[in-house]
Design a protein around this motif. Sequence first.
Motif, PDB file in Angstrom:
ATOM      1  N   SER A 461       0.827  -1.203   0.000  1.00 34.05           N
ATOM      2  CA  SER A 461       0.000   0.000   0.000  1.00 34.05           C
ATOM      3  C   SER A 461       0.864   1.257   0.000  1.00 34.05           C
ATOM      4  O   SER A 461       0.611   2.210  -0.746  1.00 34.05           O
ATOM      5  CB  SER A 461      -0.941   0.001   1.209  1.00 34.05           C
ATOM      6  N   VAL A 462       1.901   1.263   0.850  1.00 25.15           N
ATOM      7  CA  VAL A 462       2.793   2.429   0.934  1.00 25.15           C
ATOM      8  C   VAL A 462       3.570   2.617  -0.360  1.00 25.15           C
ATOM      9  O   VAL A 462       3.824   3.752  -0.789  1.00 25.15           O
ATOM     10  CB  VAL A 462       3.745   2.288   2.142  1.00 25.15           C
ATOM     11  N   LYS A 463       3.940   1.521  -0.984  1.00 28.44           N
ATOM     12  CA  LYS A 463       4.663   1.613  -2.265  1.00 28.44           C
ATOM     13  C   LYS A 463       3.790   2.289  -3.319  1.00 28.44           C
ATOM     14  O   LYS A 463       4.261   3.096  -4.125  1.00 28.44           O
ATOM     15  CB  LYS A 463       5.085   0.225  -2.734  1.00 28.44           C
ATOM     16  N   LEU A 464       2.487   1.954  -3.290  1.00 27.96           N
ATOM     17  CA  LEU A 464       1.554   2.552  -4.248  1.00 27.96           C
ATOM     18  C   LEU A 464       1.213   3.988  -3.867  1.00 27.96           C
ATOM     19  O   LEU A 464       0.947   4.826  -4.726  1.00 27.96           O
ATOM     20  CB  LEU A 464       0.273   1.715  -4.325  1.00 27.96           C
ATOM     21  N   ASN A 465       1.206   4.256  -2.560  1.00 21.10           N
ATOM     22  CA  ASN A 465       0.893   5.606  -2.080  1.00 21.10           C
ATOM     23  C   ASN A 465       1.784   5.940  -0.895  1.00 21.10           C
ATOM     24  O   ASN A 465       1.437   5.661   0.261  1.00 21.10           O
ATOM     25  CB  ASN A 465      -0.579   5.716  -1.671  1.00 21.10           C
ATOM     26  N   PRO A 466       2.934   6.551  -1.130  1.00 22.74           N
ATOM     27  CA  PRO A 466       3.882   6.877  -0.056  1.00 22.74           C
ATOM     28  C   PRO A 466       3.297   7.793   1.025  1.00 22.74           C
ATOM     29  O   PRO A 466       3.857   7.894   2.114  1.00 22.74           O
ATOM     30  CB  PRO A 466       5.028   7.575  -0.806  1.00 22.74           C
ATOM     31  N   LYS A 467       2.179   8.448   0.761  1.00 30.16           N
ATOM     32  CA  LYS A 467       1.567   9.357   1.729  1.00 30.16           C
ATOM     33  C   LYS A 467       0.548   8.658   2.633  1.00 30.16           C
ATOM     34  O   LYS A 467      -0.124   9.311   3.432  1.00 30.16           O
ATOM     35  CB  LYS A 467       0.890  10.519   1.003  1.00 30.16           C
ATOM     36  N   ASN A 468       0.439   7.343   2.489  1.00 31.58           N
ATOM     37  CA  ASN A 468      -0.532   6.595   3.300  1.00 31.58           C
ATOM     38  C   ASN A 468      -0.026   6.473   4.739  1.00 31.58           C
ATOM     39  O   ASN A 468       0.716   5.553   5.082  1.00 31.58           O
ATOM     40  CB  ASN A 468      -0.779   5.210   2.701  1.00 31.58           C
ATOM     41  N   GLU A 469      -0.440   7.395   5.590  1.00 31.63           N
ATOM     42  CA  GLU A 469       0.044   7.443   6.972  1.00 31.63           C
ATOM     43  C   GLU A 469      -0.490   6.280   7.795  1.00 31.63           C
ATOM     44  O   GLU A 469       0.184   5.795   8.709  1.00 31.63           O
ATOM     45  CB  GLU A 469      -0.352   8.769   7.612  1.00 31.63           C
ATOM     46  N   ASN A 470      -1.701   5.827   7.488  1.00 36.78           N
ATOM     47  CA  ASN A 470      -2.269   4.710   8.239  1.00 36.78           C
ATOM     48  C   ASN A 470      -1.430   3.450   8.055  1.00 36.78           C
ATOM     49  O   ASN A 470      -1.078   2.764   9.033  1.00 36.78           O
ATOM     50  CB  ASN A 470      -3.707   4.437   7.793  1.00 36.78           C
ATOM     51  N   ALA A 471      -1.090   3.144   6.802  1.00 37.28           N
ATOM     52  CA  ALA A 471      -0.268   1.960   6.537  1.00 37.28           C
ATOM     53  C   ALA A 471       1.109   2.097   7.173  1.00 37.28           C
ATOM     54  O   ALA A 471       1.645   1.138   7.749  1.00 37.28           O
ATOM     55  CB  ALA A 471      -0.138   1.735   5.028  1.00 37.28           C
ATOM     56  N   GLN A 472       1.697   3.280   7.097  1.00 42.65           N
ATOM     57  CA  GLN A 472       3.018   3.510   7.703  1.00 42.65           C
ATOM     58  C   GLN A 472       2.969   3.273   9.209  1.00 42.65           C
ATOM     59  O   GLN A 472       3.891   2.672   9.790  1.00 42.65           O
ATOM     60  CB  GLN A 472       3.479   4.935   7.399  1.00 42.65           C
ATOM     61  N   LYS A 473       1.902   3.721   9.841  1.00 39.33           N
ATOM     62  CA  LYS A 473       1.750   3.541  11.285  1.00 39.33           C
ATOM     63  C   LYS A 473       1.710   2.058  11.651  1.00 39.33           C
ATOM     64  O   LYS A 473       2.396   1.609  12.579  1.00 39.33           O
ATOM     65  CB  LYS A 473       0.477   4.229  11.767  1.00 39.33           C
ATOM     66  N   TRP A 474       0.942   1.276  10.890  1.00 36.66           N
ATOM     67  CA  TRP A 474       0.801  -0.143  11.220  1.00 36.66           C
ATOM     68  C   TRP A 474       2.048  -0.942  10.860  1.00 36.66           C
ATOM     69  O   TRP A 474       2.352  -1.954  11.510  1.00 36.66           O
ATOM     70  CB  TRP A 474      -0.444  -0.720  10.561  1.00 36.66           C
ATOM     71  N   ILE A 475       2.774  -0.498   9.870  1.00 38.95           N
ATOM     72  CA  ILE A 475       4.069  -1.143   9.574  1.00 38.95           C
ATOM     73  C   ILE A 475       4.995  -1.002  10.771  1.00 38.95           C
ATOM     74  O   ILE A 475       5.661  -1.966  11.197  1.00 38.95           O
ATOM     75  CB  ILE A 475       4.707  -0.525   8.310  1.00 38.95           C
ATOM     76  N   GLU A 476       5.039   0.199  11.354  1.00 37.34           N
ATOM     77  CA  GLU A 476       5.876   0.446  12.527  1.00 37.34           C
ATOM     78  C   GLU A 476       5.433  -0.405  13.713  1.00 37.34           C
ATOM     79  O   GLU A 476       6.265  -0.972  14.439  1.00 37.34           O
ATOM     80  CB  GLU A 476       5.827   1.930  12.900  1.00 37.34           C
ATOM     81  N   VAL A 477       4.105  -0.505  13.906  1.00 40.15           N
ATOM     82  CA  VAL A 477       3.573  -1.295  15.024  1.00 40.15           C
ATOM     83  C   VAL A 477       3.948  -2.765  14.866  1.00 40.15           C
ATOM     84  O   VAL A 477       4.415  -3.413  15.818  1.00 40.15           O
ATOM     85  CB  VAL A 477       2.037  -1.154  15.105  1.00 40.15           C
TER      86      VAL A 477
END
Length: 482
Positions: A461-477
């Motif tokens: 998801s982040v690769k397709l949309n680098p601005k996806n903050e929700n996906a970035q948050k859950w990747i970190e979690v």
Amino acid sequence: MKRYITLPKIIVTVFVITIILSCSEKPKTIPESNLFNTEIDTYLSDLIKADQIPGMAVAVIQKGKVIHKKNYGLGNIEHNVPVSDSTLFRVYSVSKLITSVAVFQLIEKGKLSLEDSISKYIDDLPQSWQDITIAHLLTHSSGLPEYKEETQGMSDKELLLKIFDDTLQFEKGNRFKYNQTNFWFLKRIIEKVTQQKFHDYCIENQFSEVKKQAIYASNSLLAIPNRTPKYKFDKKNNAYEITTHKAGERSHAGNGLNVTLNALIKWNAQLDQNILITEKTKTQMMTAYEYQGKNTPFGYSWGIYGPEDKQYYGFAGGGVGAFMKFIDKDITIIILSNGFKNRPIISNAITYISGVVDSSLVRKDRMLNEEVRLAFLLNTYDEALKTYQQKKRKNPEINFERALNEMGYYFLSINKTNNAIALFEMNTKENPKSANAYDSLGEAYFLAGNNTLALTSYKKSVKLNPKNENAQKWIEVIEKNR
């Protein structure tokens, strides 16, 4: 203590019976053929069953004639009372349309101007608020801080002092941000100019012929004859409960109207016939405001929706009601209801009904997505899947991402995670460039306890949309807890 109203096992039968009964409640002066559209009725009946809407009243007006008007279901579940022509519905934010007309009536009388500073009518405002205008209030571009409804026990003076300490959210006129403070201020301004209570002024000048069918009350706990409560569904207890939303007169301009379907039909006729305001004023009221920043299509308290060639104007409220006008086609759709188990998508209903009424308004993608959504809510998973696959084969050009995503989350909400994952996986295969589809799939995998697949989906998801903050948050979690 909350009072729950348990869903009877025969609720579908009750709905069917009350639907049949309500068909007989038609004004004797208008032939049945002019009030009933079979295709609209079929859709609404499916919508009511799918979203388990207790009661509803709907009207569709085309070129000044009511082409569909019907009461559906129950106005009171506990006492098995059908919706009737006497039923009062809370319309929540649809009330803002009435407030807008009230303002423009006063503008026509020379008592107000869109350019008037609110400081002309409200004393002791902070210096930075002085040049906010009535236009800014109507277009939600004031930047004013939002007042909280839990402050209803405060006096206006006390609440003003409280919010004066808050800073403006943005520079006036810069952008749209929905805000109830705007309508509290409009109420105060109307009352100062007219020397009347806001609700008295609106009833007298917009509902004078149907006074008993329009009442202002923002308090759900008041016992008002013929008013249906708003029901919300408690999934834990498998029961409806009556909402206890309690607000006072301060909220009247923004969400206080309680009204019958017939009264809104009459109000619409007066609006169309330029009785409430002139055609010129009406055009100004619905013209898109020019924001300084990002342009949001929004008029003077009238929302502007849909693609340019199928545009409509109005407002929806509380997830239970809507008043929308397709100006160019002279079509008005009024939907009033009193709750739901599965929240209906009001914009889908407006789009679907308008497409039935006028072929030039057909939005095939939205209508087919709605049919797929209803299929999953009305049938078994396997039956609905077959229906979806048939529609997909017949309409290969249509993107069904909206319906698949919506229904994936529906199955998550009822703890059928495997069904949700299957739909989300299907969605990513059919929409491989959708960051949102992969984000949803990641959430389903995470809830199923499969962190490995969740991480893979979120990263996609982040690769397709680098601005996806929700996906970035859950990747970190996920990575932190591996």
